[in-house]
Design an enzyme around this catalytic site. Structure first.
Site, PDB file in Angstrom:
ATOM      1  N   HIS A 234       0.864  -1.189   0.000  1.00  0.00           N
ATOM      2  CA  HIS A 234       0.000   0.000   0.000  1.00  0.00           C
ATOM      3  C   HIS A 234       0.901   1.240   0.000  1.00  0.00           C
ATOM      4  O   HIS A 234       1.891   1.282   0.722  1.00  0.00           O
ATOM      5  CB  HIS A 234      -0.878  -0.016   1.263  1.00  0.00           C
ATOM      6  CG  HIS A 234      -1.919   1.061   1.295  1.00  0.00           C
ATOM      7  ND1 HIS A 234      -1.631   2.363   1.639  1.00  0.00           N
ATOM      8  CD2 HIS A 234      -3.243   1.021   1.025  1.00  0.00           C
ATOM      9  CE1 HIS A 234      -2.750   3.077   1.570  1.00  0.00           C
ATOM     10  NE2 HIS A 234      -3.736   2.293   1.202  1.00  0.00           N
ATOM     11  N   CYS A 272      -3.614   2.525  -4.488  1.00  0.00           N
ATOM     12  CA  CYS A 272      -4.562   3.336  -3.715  1.00  0.00           C
ATOM     13  C   CYS A 272      -4.585   4.726  -4.341  1.00  0.00           C
ATOM     14  O   CYS A 272      -3.691   5.549  -4.089  1.00  0.00           O
ATOM     15  CB  CYS A 272      -4.161   3.400  -2.245  1.00  0.00           C
ATOM     16  SG  CYS A 272      -5.284   4.450  -1.304  1.00  0.00           S
ATOM     17  N   HIS A 299      -7.680   0.552  -4.408  1.00  0.00           N
ATOM     18  CA  HIS A 299      -8.562   1.361  -3.568  1.00  0.00           C
ATOM     19  C   HIS A 299      -8.957   2.555  -4.422  1.00  0.00           C
ATOM     20  O   HIS A 299      -8.082   3.266  -4.907  1.00  0.00           O
ATOM     21  CB  HIS A 299      -7.807   1.910  -2.352  1.00  0.00           C
ATOM     22  CG  HIS A 299      -7.427   0.868  -1.355  1.00  0.00           C
ATOM     23  ND1 HIS A 299      -6.557   1.126  -0.319  1.00  0.00           N
ATOM     24  CD2 HIS A 299      -7.820  -0.423  -1.216  1.00  0.00           C
ATOM     25  CE1 HIS A 299      -6.431   0.033   0.413  1.00  0.00           C
ATOM     26  NE2 HIS A 299      -7.168  -0.922  -0.107  1.00  0.00           N
ATOM     27  N   ASP A 350     -12.724   3.432  -1.357  1.00  0.00           N
ATOM     28  CA  ASP A 350     -11.919   3.729  -0.177  1.00  0.00           C
ATOM     29  C   ASP A 350     -12.514   4.947   0.519  1.00  0.00           C
ATOM     30  O   ASP A 350     -12.873   5.925  -0.139  1.00  0.00           O
ATOM     31  CB  ASP A 350     -10.483   4.019  -0.620  1.00  0.00           C
ATOM     32  CG  ASP A 350      -9.514   3.952   0.542  1.00  0.00           C
ATOM     33  OD1 ASP A 350      -9.864   3.386   1.581  1.00  0.00           O
ATOM     34  OD2 ASP A 350      -8.387   4.458   0.380  1.00  0.00           O
ATOM     35  N   HIS A 351     -12.604   4.873   1.796  1.00  0.00           N
ATOM     36  CA  HIS A 351     -13.131   5.979   2.602  1.00  0.00           C
ATOM     37  C   HIS A 351     -14.465   6.488   2.030  1.00  0.00           C
ATOM     38  O   HIS A 351     -14.891   6.112   0.959  1.00  0.00           O
ATOM     39  CB  HIS A 351     -12.147   7.149   2.696  1.00  0.00           C
ATOM     40  CG  HIS A 351     -10.838   6.748   3.284  1.00  0.00           C
ATOM     41  ND1 HIS A 351      -9.824   7.622   3.519  1.00  0.00           N
ATOM     42  CD2 HIS A 351     -10.367   5.538   3.705  1.00  0.00           C
ATOM     43  CE1 HIS A 351      -8.795   6.990   4.036  1.00  0.00           C
ATOM     44  NE2 HIS A 351      -9.086   5.718   4.150  1.00  0.00           N
ATOM     45  N   TYR A 369     -14.643   5.339   7.471  1.00  0.00           N
ATOM     46  CA  TYR A 369     -15.294   4.079   7.111  1.00  0.00           C
ATOM     47  C   TYR A 369     -16.741   3.989   7.586  1.00  0.00           C
ATOM     48  O   TYR A 369     -17.212   2.948   8.011  1.00  0.00           O
ATOM     49  CB  TYR A 369     -14.475   2.895   7.628  1.00  0.00           C
ATOM     50  CG  TYR A 369     -13.200   2.745   6.829  1.00  0.00           C
ATOM     51  CD1 TYR A 369     -13.173   1.994   5.662  1.00  0.00           C
ATOM     52  CD2 TYR A 369     -12.039   3.404   7.204  1.00  0.00           C
ATOM     53  CE1 TYR A 369     -12.027   1.880   4.911  1.00  0.00           C
ATOM     54  CE2 TYR A 369     -10.880   3.307   6.452  1.00  0.00           C
ATOM     55  CZ  TYR A 369     -10.884   2.538   5.305  1.00  0.00           C
ATOM     56  OH  TYR A 369      -9.752   2.438   4.547  1.00  0.00           O
TER      57      TYR A 369
HETATM   58  C1  DNO Z   1      -6.582   3.705   5.372  1.00  0.00           C
HETATM   59  C2  DNO Z   1      -6.038   2.509   4.710  1.00  0.00           C
HETATM   60  C3  DNO Z   1      -4.713   2.079   5.293  1.00  0.00           C
HETATM   61  C4  DNO Z   1      -4.302   0.754   4.748  1.00  0.00           C
HETATM   62  C5  DNO Z   1      -3.014   0.215   5.278  1.00  0.00           C
HETATM   63  C6  DNO Z   1      -2.558  -0.927   4.426  1.00  0.00           C
HETATM   64  O1  DNO Z   1      -7.719   3.968   5.281  1.00  0.00           O
HETATM   65  O2  DNO Z   1      -5.975   2.662   3.360  1.00  0.00           O
HETATM   66  O3  DNO Z   1      -4.824   1.994   6.673  1.00  0.00           O
HETATM   67  O4  DNO Z   1      -5.276  -0.198   5.055  1.00  0.00           O
HETATM   68  O5  DNO Z   1      -2.045   1.176   5.302  1.00  0.00           O
HETATM   69  O6  DNO Z   1      -1.526  -1.626   5.050  1.00  0.00           O
END
Ligand code: DNO
Length: 394
Positions: A234, A272, A299, A350-351, A369
């Site tokens: 990531h 991401c 993501h 994501d988020h 989240y």
């Molecule tokens: C945050 C996430 C990160 C991710 C970690 C992966 O929202 O994208 O916490 O899960 O860094 O190891």
């Protein structure tokens, strides 16, 4: 269509598996958050989670994350035992059918924001990072030697003003929101702990940290390869230096180096888009082209950068990520891969913003989240995909 996933933080998550199913997701990104970093993930615990998800009509497609301990990152203490555990955990996961494993190599903290409830003009809230506020944290709370040198005079001035505006309670809240937001768990870290953790990096610069990652990958990636699994790093979030620490997964050249450490699809990248988009030099479509063969999970989100160096998390189809182009490229990679007998790419929205009814509930333990904002993101991306796949003119 890409495989639709949704993050779930385990039985303690306020968002239920039924809700995730109702959002239309097929699979789940989750972790065994109850197992301390560095320890072994046993097959029984993994299978129990697989069963639980299956009972809700969901598949555990992606591990997020199998955490890499600080001992491994710094190559101190128990790192050799942790690496052995990591290898066995990969084998156990693969035997239970879970073959995409996300990890990160960010020193000390995971992702960092300075405001977990930044209010937007429409009344919803999102996550935001303001370097001036982060300077206030470093200078007045953490008291990191030399921190001031990392900021411009304007940022230092804003930092002071911001810090003076906080009362005692807000100071505590502010501090907790920076150092106590590890995914799915609170580590209960205090300022002293962070200082001690930072001290371990006193003689670790970027080349040395990169070397630690290389040594780690040379141990674990062959195991993943044997099992047909993909380790997916990531990106650093945010993708620039913080706390005077080295960052080695922030831009395309970093990922090119990382994938060269072990030349195999077992050594892959979790693209991401949101994290990367906070770095002005990152051209996400270009990164997708360059890393195409090493992308198995993504993501999808976006950020909006502001002239003062801050950024906030924009809507999934807004901000600086050209989402239609990103999704189109991912679909192309997937089409090619599936035609060759490979797997679909698994994404998750994501988020998401805190909005609508979620604003009426106590703040989620997992900032970013909440349910409704992520469901909106998922629906928007799903619509975008359909438009690209079935819309006219292409
Ligand atoms: C945050 C996430 C990160 C991710 C970690 C992966 O929202 O994208 O916490 O899960 O860094 O190891």
């Amino acid at each position: 269509m890409l495989e639709e996933g949704f993050r779930w933080y385990g039985p303690k998550d306020e968002v239920s598996l039924d809700f995730i199913r109702q959002a239309g997701a097929e699979s789940v990104f989750t972790s065994l958050h109850e197992i301390p970093y560095g320890e072994l993930w046993g097959k029984d615990a993994i299978m129990e989670r697989v069963r639980e998800l299956g009972e809700h009509g969901l598949r555990w497609s992606v591990v997020e994350s199998l955490p890499v301990s600080e001992d491994i990152k710094t190559r101190t203490g128990d790192y050799l035992r942790h690496i052995q555990n990591y290898k066995q955990s990969i084998r156990n996961l693969a035997e239970c059918g879970i073959k995409i494993i996300i990890y990160n190599f960010m020193p000390v903290l995971d992702w960092i924001r300075t405001d977990l409830h930044w209010r937007l003009p429409d009344g919803s809230t999102c996550l935001r990072f303001d370097p001036a506020q982060f300077a206030a944290f470093e200078i007045y709370l953490l008291k990191r030697a030399g921190a001031s040198a990392d900021y411009s005079p304007d940022q230092l001035e804003r930092a002071e003003k911001f810090f003076k505006s906080l009362d005692a309670e807000s100071k505590i809240k502010f501090e907790r929101s920076i150092i106590d937001v590890f995914p799915g768990c609170s580590m209960g870290l205090g300022i002293e702990d962070v200082r001690a953790m930072l001290a371990k990096y006193a003689d670790i610069d970027a080349p040395k940290l990169r070397r630690h990652l290389e040594l780690f990958l040379k141990e674990v990636a062959p195991v993943a390869e044997e099992c047909g699994a993909h380790l997916a790093i990531h990106p650093d979030d945010p993708p620039f230096n913080v706390l005077g620490l080295p960052r080695i997964a922030s831009r395309l050249s970093d990922f090119q180096k990382i994938i060269s450490f072990y030349d195999s699809p077992a050594n892959s990248v979790c693209l991401c888009a949101g994290s990367l988009s906070a770095g002005p030099e990152n051209d996400i479509p270009q990164m997708i082209d360059a890393l195409a063969d090493r992308i198995f999970t993504v993501h999808l989100r976006s950020t909006q950068r502001e002239p003062d160096g801050s950024f906030y998390e924009a809507g999934h189809l807004e901000g600086s990520v050209p989402m239609p182009l990103v999704v189109e490229k991912l679909l192309k990679i997937q089409r090619r891969r599936v035609a060759e007998g490979g797997e679909r790419i698994v994404f998750r929205p994501d988020h998401g913003r805190d909005m609508a009814d979620d604003l009426l509930k106590p703040p989620t333990r997992n900032p970013g989240y909440s349910y409704i904002g992520r469901m909106k993101g998922l629906a928007e991306i799903r619509g975008l995909e359909r438009g690209i796949l079935f819309g006219g003119g292409r």
